[in-house]
Design a protein around this motif. Sequence first.
Motif, PDB file in Angstrom:
ATOM      1  N   VAL A 112     -14.963  47.954 -84.710  1.00 17.87           N
ATOM      2  CA  VAL A 112     -14.798  49.332 -84.266  1.00 17.87           C
ATOM      3  C   VAL A 112     -13.347  49.592 -83.870  1.00 17.87           C
ATOM      4  O   VAL A 112     -12.735  50.583 -84.281  1.00 17.87           O
ATOM      5  CB  VAL A 112     -15.746  49.622 -83.083  1.00 17.87           C
ATOM      6  CG1 VAL A 112     -15.339  50.878 -82.332  1.00 17.87           C
ATOM      7  CG2 VAL A 112     -17.186  49.735 -83.578  1.00 17.87           C
TER       8      VAL A 112
ATOM      9  N   LEU B  10     -11.657  55.136 -77.121  1.00 18.58           N
ATOM     10  CA  LEU B  10     -12.957  54.475 -77.078  1.00 18.58           C
ATOM     11  C   LEU B  10     -13.602  54.653 -75.710  1.00 18.58           C
ATOM     12  O   LEU B  10     -14.819  54.883 -75.607  1.00 18.58           O
ATOM     13  CB  LEU B  10     -12.807  52.991 -77.412  1.00 18.58           C
ATOM     14  CG  LEU B  10     -12.430  52.667 -78.858  1.00 18.58           C
ATOM     15  CD1 LEU B  10     -12.173  51.178 -79.013  1.00 18.58           C
ATOM     16  CD2 LEU B  10     -13.504  53.128 -79.828  1.00 18.58           C
TER      17      LEU B  10
ATOM     18  N   ILE C  18     -17.647  54.538 -76.036  1.00 17.93           N
ATOM     19  CA  ILE C  18     -17.993  53.458 -76.966  1.00 17.93           C
ATOM     20  C   ILE C  18     -17.100  52.232 -76.781  1.00 17.93           C
ATOM     21  O   ILE C  18     -17.044  51.357 -77.654  1.00 17.93           O
ATOM     22  CB  ILE C  18     -17.926  53.935 -78.442  1.00 17.93           C
ATOM     23  CG1 ILE C  18     -16.628  54.714 -78.701  1.00 17.93           C
ATOM     24  CG2 ILE C  18     -19.146  54.788 -78.790  1.00 17.93           C
ATOM     25  CD1 ILE C  18     -16.447  55.139 -80.138  1.00 17.93           C
TER      26      ILE C  18
ATOM     27  N   HIS D 143     -18.328  48.736 -77.477  1.00 23.51           N
ATOM     28  CA  HIS D 143     -18.575  48.339 -78.864  1.00 23.51           C
ATOM     29  C   HIS D 143     -17.278  47.984 -79.605  1.00 23.51           C
ATOM     30  O   HIS D 143     -17.296  47.816 -80.826  1.00 23.51           O
ATOM     31  CB  HIS D 143     -19.272  49.466 -79.626  1.00 23.51           C
ATOM     32  CG  HIS D 143     -20.614  49.826 -79.079  1.00 23.51           C
ATOM     33  ND1 HIS D 143     -21.636  48.915 -78.941  1.00 23.51           N
ATOM     34  CD2 HIS D 143     -21.106  51.016 -78.631  1.00 23.51           C
ATOM     35  CE1 HIS D 143     -22.703  49.517 -78.446  1.00 23.51           C
ATOM     36  NE2 HIS D 143     -22.408  50.785 -78.232  1.00 23.51           N
TER      37      HIS D 143
ATOM     38  N   LEU E 262     -24.066  49.715 -85.011  1.00 21.02           N
ATOM     39  CA  LEU E 262     -24.131  50.867 -84.131  1.00 21.02           C
ATOM     40  C   LEU E 262     -25.112  51.908 -84.659  1.00 21.02           C
ATOM     41  O   LEU E 262     -25.425  51.937 -85.849  1.00 21.02           O
ATOM     42  CB  LEU E 262     -22.746  51.511 -83.990  1.00 21.02           C
ATOM     43  CG  LEU E 262     -21.789  50.923 -82.948  1.00 21.02           C
ATOM     44  CD1 LEU E 262     -21.557  49.442 -83.163  1.00 21.02           C
ATOM     45  CD2 LEU E 262     -20.473  51.690 -82.967  1.00 21.02           C
TER      46      LEU E 262
ATOM     47  N   GLU F 223     -23.265  56.761 -82.556  1.00 20.44           N
ATOM     48  CA  GLU F 223     -22.141  55.919 -82.120  1.00 20.44           C
ATOM     49  C   GLU F 223     -21.112  55.780 -83.236  1.00 20.44           C
ATOM     50  O   GLU F 223     -19.895  55.824 -82.983  1.00 20.44           O
ATOM     51  CB  GLU F 223     -22.653  54.552 -81.686  1.00 20.44           C
ATOM     52  CG  GLU F 223     -23.411  54.586 -80.367  1.00 20.44           C
ATOM     53  CD  GLU F 223     -24.183  53.306 -80.091  1.00 20.44           C
ATOM     54  OE1 GLU F 223     -24.503  53.056 -78.913  1.00 20.44           O
ATOM     55  OE2 GLU F 223     -24.476  52.547 -81.048  1.00 20.44           O
ATOM     56  N   ARG F 224     -21.571  55.631 -84.466  1.00 21.68           N
ATOM     57  CA  ARG F 224     -20.626  55.531 -85.591  1.00 21.68           C
ATOM     58  C   ARG F 224     -19.834  56.821 -85.766  1.00 21.68           C
ATOM     59  O   ARG F 224     -18.635  56.778 -86.076  1.00 21.68           O
ATOM     60  CB  ARG F 224     -21.380  55.178 -86.879  1.00 21.68           C
ATOM     61  CG  ARG F 224     -21.682  53.688 -87.007  1.00 21.68           C
ATOM     62  CD  ARG F 224     -22.393  53.351 -88.291  1.00 21.68           C
ATOM     63  NE  ARG F 224     -23.809  53.687 -88.204  1.00 21.68           N
ATOM     64  CZ  ARG F 224     -24.644  53.629 -89.230  1.00 21.68           C
ATOM     65  NH1 ARG F 224     -24.205  53.287 -90.428  1.00 21.68           N
ATOM     66  NH2 ARG F 224     -25.918  53.936 -89.063  1.00 21.68           N
TER      67      ARG F 224
ATOM     68  N   ARG G 252     -19.015  58.801 -83.371  1.00 16.79           N
ATOM     69  CA  ARG G 252     -18.024  58.791 -82.295  1.00 16.79           C
ATOM     70  C   ARG G 252     -16.824  57.913 -82.668  1.00 16.79           C
ATOM     71  O   ARG G 252     -15.675  58.237 -82.355  1.00 16.79           O
ATOM     72  CB  ARG G 252     -18.655  58.309 -80.990  1.00 16.79           C
ATOM     73  CG  ARG G 252     -19.498  59.372 -80.308  1.00 16.79           C
ATOM     74  CD  ARG G 252     -20.158  58.886 -79.039  1.00 16.79           C
ATOM     75  NE  ARG G 252     -20.775  60.013 -78.350  1.00 16.79           N
ATOM     76  CZ  ARG G 252     -20.190  60.739 -77.405  1.00 16.79           C
ATOM     77  NH1 ARG G 252     -18.969  60.428 -76.992  1.00 16.79           N
ATOM     78  NH2 ARG G 252     -20.808  61.763 -76.847  1.00 16.79           N
ATOM     79  N   VAL G 253     -17.088  56.788 -83.321  1.00 10.77           N
ATOM     80  CA  VAL G 253     -15.992  55.944 -83.810  1.00 10.77           C
ATOM     81  C   VAL G 253     -15.154  56.724 -84.813  1.00 10.77           C
ATOM     82  O   VAL G 253     -13.915  56.685 -84.787  1.00 10.77           O
ATOM     83  CB  VAL G 253     -16.537  54.657 -84.443  1.00 10.77           C
ATOM     84  CG1 VAL G 253     -15.387  53.830 -85.043  1.00 10.77           C
ATOM     85  CG2 VAL G 253     -17.297  53.816 -83.418  1.00 10.77           C
TER      86      VAL G 253
END
Length: 234
Positions: free
Chosen positions: A105, A131, A136, A139, A147, A151-152, A154-155
């Motif tokens: 991440v 992050l 997140i 992670h 994830l 969550e992905r 958000r990355v």
Amino acid sequence: MHEPDPAHLIDLSDVGRTYDDGPAALSGLNLRVRRGEALAVLGPSGSGKSTLLNLLAGLDRPSTGQVTVDGLRVDLLSEAACAKYRRSHVGMVFQFFNLLDDLTVLDNVLLPAQLAGTDRAGAAARAGELLDRLGIARHARARPGRLSGGERQRVAVARALMNRPPLLLADEPTGALDSASGADVRELLRELNAEGQTIVLVTHDLALAEACATRTIELVDGRIARDVTAAVTR
């Protein structure tokens, strides 16, 4: 020649785009987006939404007209200059995240800074800040595949914001998410815009447009059929 207004981050003047002998994807499009606006672009498939995003990102060029972003005539940039423009001026968020599963991440988020030649220490500090802000940080050393969809995404947003771009482009950012994750991303985009981030998002999600957008346009056959500014309180 059309003179851009510096109060607007985006200024499209009489933009048209045709492909081979097909109908125009965009036709005579005039669009100005002020700094700090969140613009939702709605419309049926084939209405020109993706073409508009690609022109703003410098991934495509208009057949006619001018595309100006942050004072730059994007339609006149060379391929090398377009790549530099995307690194410094545009963050992009996609429906299916487009993360690199063989990187952590943290390394996914760092990638735009590395491509821009940012020093490692400064980039690491910026990535850590993003992050943490997006919830997140725990992670950071995980692979994206471990994830959840929310969550992905958000990355992906953290990666898009890495180089502090004035413009954030989002292409169906909730399209691959369940309802709870979609609501989470809607709130995130709303918060970013409230902090001053200019956003252009293409979506079929009316809840996303209503929650995030300060202004909504609807494209039909490559033209703006509707242009509505939201109430001040939303």
